[in-house]
Scaffold this active site. Structure first.
Site, PDB file in Angstrom:
ATOM      1  N   HIS A 231       3.115  -3.001  -7.021  1.00  0.00           N
ATOM      2  CA  HIS A 231       4.005  -2.160  -7.836  1.00  0.00           C
ATOM      3  C   HIS A 231       4.959  -1.358  -6.941  1.00  0.00           C
ATOM      4  O   HIS A 231       6.141  -1.209  -7.247  1.00  0.00           O
ATOM      5  CB  HIS A 231       3.190  -1.159  -8.650  1.00  0.00           C
ATOM      6  CG  HIS A 231       2.229  -1.754  -9.628  1.00  0.00           C
ATOM      7  ND1 HIS A 231       0.872  -1.729  -9.446  1.00  0.00           N
ATOM      8  CD2 HIS A 231       2.437  -2.389 -10.809  1.00  0.00           C
ATOM      9  CE1 HIS A 231       0.278  -2.300 -10.473  1.00  0.00           C
ATOM     10  NE2 HIS A 231       1.193  -2.719 -11.314  1.00  0.00           N
TER      11      HIS A 231
ATOM     12  N   GLN B 139       7.133 -11.337  -9.140  1.00  0.00           N
ATOM     13  CA  GLN B 139       6.927 -12.785  -9.253  1.00  0.00           C
ATOM     14  C   GLN B 139       5.447 -13.099  -9.538  1.00  0.00           C
ATOM     15  O   GLN B 139       5.114 -14.179  -9.995  1.00  0.00           O
ATOM     16  CB  GLN B 139       7.398 -13.447  -7.951  1.00  0.00           C
ATOM     17  CG  GLN B 139       7.260 -14.943  -7.887  1.00  0.00           C
ATOM     18  CD  GLN B 139       8.037 -15.655  -8.975  1.00  0.00           C
ATOM     19  OE1 GLN B 139       9.136 -15.232  -9.354  1.00  0.00           O
ATOM     20  NE2 GLN B 139       7.465 -16.731  -9.507  1.00  0.00           N
ATOM     21  N   LYS B 140       4.588 -12.120  -9.287  1.00  0.00           N
ATOM     22  CA  LYS B 140       3.155 -12.294  -9.612  1.00  0.00           C
ATOM     23  C   LYS B 140       2.981 -12.755 -11.063  1.00  0.00           C
ATOM     24  O   LYS B 140       2.177 -13.625 -11.363  1.00  0.00           O
ATOM     25  CB  LYS B 140       2.444 -10.957  -9.375  1.00  0.00           C
ATOM     26  CG  LYS B 140       1.101 -10.780 -10.026  1.00  0.00           C
ATOM     27  CD  LYS B 140       0.039 -11.340  -9.155  1.00  0.00           C
ATOM     28  CE  LYS B 140      -1.364 -11.234  -9.722  1.00  0.00           C
ATOM     29  NZ  LYS B 140      -1.581 -10.449 -10.882  1.00  0.00           N
TER      30      LYS B 140
ATOM     31  N   SER C 295      -4.083  -4.852 -10.580  1.00  0.00           N
ATOM     32  CA  SER C 295      -4.905  -3.730 -11.056  1.00  0.00           C
ATOM     33  C   SER C 295      -6.274  -4.235 -11.494  1.00  0.00           C
ATOM     34  O   SER C 295      -7.268  -3.523 -11.417  1.00  0.00           O
ATOM     35  CB  SER C 295      -4.218  -3.036 -12.228  1.00  0.00           C
ATOM     36  OG  SER C 295      -2.890  -2.703 -11.887  1.00  0.00           O
TER      37      SER C 295
HETATM   38  P1  AMP Z   1       1.474  -4.541 -14.447  1.00  0.00           P
HETATM   39  O1  AMP Z   1       1.204  -3.104 -14.181  1.00  0.00           O
HETATM   40  O2  AMP Z   1       0.347  -5.443 -14.091  1.00  0.00           O
HETATM   41  O3  AMP Z   1       2.045  -4.795 -15.813  1.00  0.00           O
HETATM   42  O4  AMP Z   1       2.637  -4.943 -13.445  1.00  0.00           O
HETATM   43  C1  AMP Z   1       3.863  -4.249 -13.428  1.00  0.00           C
HETATM   44  C2  AMP Z   1       4.844  -5.002 -12.584  1.00  0.00           C
HETATM   45  O5  AMP Z   1       4.337  -5.107 -11.256  1.00  0.00           O
HETATM   46  C3  AMP Z   1       5.067  -6.434 -13.069  1.00  0.00           C
HETATM   47  O6  AMP Z   1       6.451  -6.752 -12.960  1.00  0.00           O
HETATM   48  C4  AMP Z   1       4.239  -7.247 -12.126  1.00  0.00           C
HETATM   49  O7  AMP Z   1       4.698  -8.558 -11.949  1.00  0.00           O
HETATM   50  C5  AMP Z   1       4.377  -6.445 -10.848  1.00  0.00           C
HETATM   51  N1  AMP Z   1       3.267  -6.762  -9.947  1.00  0.00           N
HETATM   52  C6  AMP Z   1       1.945  -6.687 -10.235  1.00  0.00           C
HETATM   53  N2  AMP Z   1       1.224  -7.123  -9.179  1.00  0.00           N
HETATM   54  C7  AMP Z   1       2.110  -7.482  -8.207  1.00  0.00           C
HETATM   55  C8  AMP Z   1       1.987  -8.024  -6.902  1.00  0.00           C
HETATM   56  N3  AMP Z   1       0.806  -8.283  -6.357  1.00  0.00           N
HETATM   57  N4  AMP Z   1       3.118  -8.264  -6.211  1.00  0.00           N
HETATM   58  C9  AMP Z   1       4.342  -8.026  -6.759  1.00  0.00           C
HETATM   59  N5  AMP Z   1       4.517  -7.522  -7.989  1.00  0.00           N
HETATM   60  C10 AMP Z   1       3.422  -7.252  -8.712  1.00  0.00           C
END
Ligand code: AMP
Length: 283
Positions: A37, A149-150, A187
């Site tokens: 993030h 991109q994850k 997370s």
């Molecule tokens: P989330 O909190 O899981 O909804 O993720 C929020 C944003 O962070 C989304 O755009 C995810 O793709 C990005 N994100 C989550 N994990 C990673 C990671 N390991 N590397 C890059 N971006 C991430």
């Protein structure tokens, strides 16, 4: 840095910046933040005058029986982390603030983009994502928005939604951030026991195996997915949800690898369902 929890406070916090013509970058998250993030926040910091990070565990993108209630939450920790990465505003609304009335209007990205990959086992998930991202875009009115991109399918769906609906936001995709041993940061990794954490490395291992196969000339999508499944089967605790090889932009399944190819998988290891992927330029 300001932490705001209501739409009205958010509007006030951004009013001056807008009046001065400053650019605004938005990083939507569900919180419990990690380096992945923060890489998005840093990218937003480089490109924009004002950086807004939203922290909202969005109920409409979780299905029945999924981990909405148990999803990890720690706003104080998240706020300290994003402040260190250069955020100006954290928007952390309650579900009631975001959805004051039962939601009847939704944004739907139809067709193969949302039917395959995570869309198959998570019906309604991308409707929830597209709807909350649209709401956040309308509330923040960012110049740019940053996605990892994850979540490759999410990134592709948001890009397409922005294009088809002329939302006028520049969508910036950021590379996957991994632990030193290759595990993609998530997370949901906090759910893993030490043994499961070790088993979860098989996701990255199988993708690296696939990368090597393609470098060695493999172009048959089925041969590649079969091989990835064989690598994943070496770890009995890993239960495969999907392994797919698709066009990275349209998410159409491929028979033969060509162009920008997305190799994506979802695997349950213990409690969490983990996702990971690889994008390859195949000539
Ligand atoms: P989330 O909190 O899981 O909804 O993720 C929020 C944003 O962070 C989304 O755009 C995810 O793709 C990005 N994100 C989550 N994990 C990673 C990671 N390991 N590397 C890059 N971006 C991430």
């Amino acid at each position: 840095m300001r932490i705001v929890t209501t739409k009205a406070e958010l509007r006030t916090a951004l009013h001056e910046a807008r009046a001065d013509g400053r650019t605004v970058g938005l990083v939507p998250t569900m919180g419990y933040l990690h380096e992945g993030h923060l890489s998005l926040v840093q990218a937003a910091r480089r490109d924009n005058d004002v950086v807004v990070v939203s922290v909202f565990v969005n109920p409409t993108q979780f299905g029945p029986g999924e981990d909405y209630d148990s999803y990890p939450r720690d706003l104080a920790r998240d706020a300290a982390l994003v402040e260190g990465a250069g955020a100006d505003v954290v928007f952390a609304p309650s579900p009631e603030e975001m959805y004051p009335a039962p939601q009847v209007a939704y944004v739907v990205v139809d067709g193969p983009m949302t039917q395959g990959l995570c869309g198959r086992s998570r019906p309604g998930h991308f409707r929830g994502v597209a709807t909350v991202v649209t709401k956040l875009f309308n509330l923040v009115r960012p110049d740019r928005a940053y996605f990892g991109q994850k979540d490759a399918q999410q990134l592709a769906v948001v890009r397409r939604m922005v294009a088809d609906l002329d939302l006028g936001v520049e969508v910036v995709g950021c590379p996957i951030v991994r632990e030193p041993d290759g595990l993609a940061m998530s997370s949901r990794n906090t759910y893993l026991t030490a043994d499961q954490r070790r088993d979860a490395l098989v996701l990255h291992r199988s993708l690296e195996w696939a990368r090597q196969q393609v470098a060695d000339g493999e172009r048959d999508a089925h041969a590649l997915t079969d091989g990835i499944r064989r690598v994943l089967a070496e770890v009995p605790s890993a239960r495969v949800d999907y392994v797919e090889v698709v066009d990275a932009d349209t998410l159409q399944p491929l028979e033969v690898l060509a162009g920008r190819v997305l190799v994506a998988l979802a695997v349950q290891v213990g409690k969490p369902r983990l996702i990971d992927n690889l994008v390859l330029e195949v000539s």
